[in-house]
Design a protein around this motif. Structure first.
Motif, mmCIF file in Angstrom:
data_model
loop_
_atom_site.group_PDB
_atom_site.id
_atom_site.type_symbol
_atom_site.label_atom_id
_atom_site.label_comp_id
_atom_site.label_asym_id
_atom_site.label_seq_id
_atom_site.Cartn_x
_atom_site.Cartn_y
_atom_site.Cartn_z
ATOM 1 N N VAL A 80 0.845 -1.199 0.000
ATOM 2 C CA VAL A 80 0.000 0.000 0.000
ATOM 3 C C VAL A 80 0.882 1.252 0.000
ATOM 4 C CG1 VAL A 80 -1.633 1.367 1.362
ATOM 5 C CG2 VAL A 80 -2.008 -1.088 1.077
ATOM 6 N N ALA A 117 -4.147 -3.762 0.193
ATOM 7 C CA ALA A 117 -5.307 -3.695 1.092
ATOM 8 C C ALA A 117 -5.951 -5.068 1.244
ATOM 9 C CB ALA A 117 -6.318 -2.680 0.562
ATOM 10 N N VAL A 164 -2.030 -0.674 -4.396
ATOM 11 C CA VAL A 164 -2.778 -0.245 -3.207
ATOM 12 C C VAL A 164 -3.897 -1.242 -2.934
ATOM 13 C CG1 VAL A 164 -4.234 1.561 -2.225
ATOM 14 C CG2 VAL A 164 -2.230 2.181 -3.588
ATOM 15 N N THR A 192 0.958 3.923 -3.154
ATOM 16 C CA THR A 192 0.552 5.319 -2.983
ATOM 17 C C THR A 192 1.710 6.288 -3.141
ATOM 18 O OG1 THR A 192 0.857 5.146 -0.589
ATOM 19 C CG2 THR A 192 -1.372 4.775 -1.447
#
Length: 64
Positions: free
Chosen positions: A20, A46, A42, A24
């Motif tokens: 993640v 997750a 991401v 990002t």
């Protein structure tokens, strides 16, 4: 078995959090990684964090 599941769950959570962060752009390590600032990582991360949390919660609730 319970402790092993908890340890594996924590490792899965940490790897997912790394994905993640890389997806990002918050974690820019390693510099040559193909995952940096790529949004799909991401989502993959997750999902992995969720799987790790389920593993840890399942192991913590299991009575052995």
């Amino acid at each position: 078995m319970r402790n092993l599941l908890i340890i594996l769950g924590i490792i899965v959570i940490l790897i997912g959090a790394l994905w993640v962060g890389q997806g990002t752009g918050y974690i820019m390590w390693p510099r040559s990684s193909f995952m940096l600032e790529q949004r799909q990582w991401v989502y993959y991360g997750a999902f992995l964090v969720t799987v790790g949390l389920v593993m840890v919660i399942y192991a913590a609730r299991r009575r052995v």
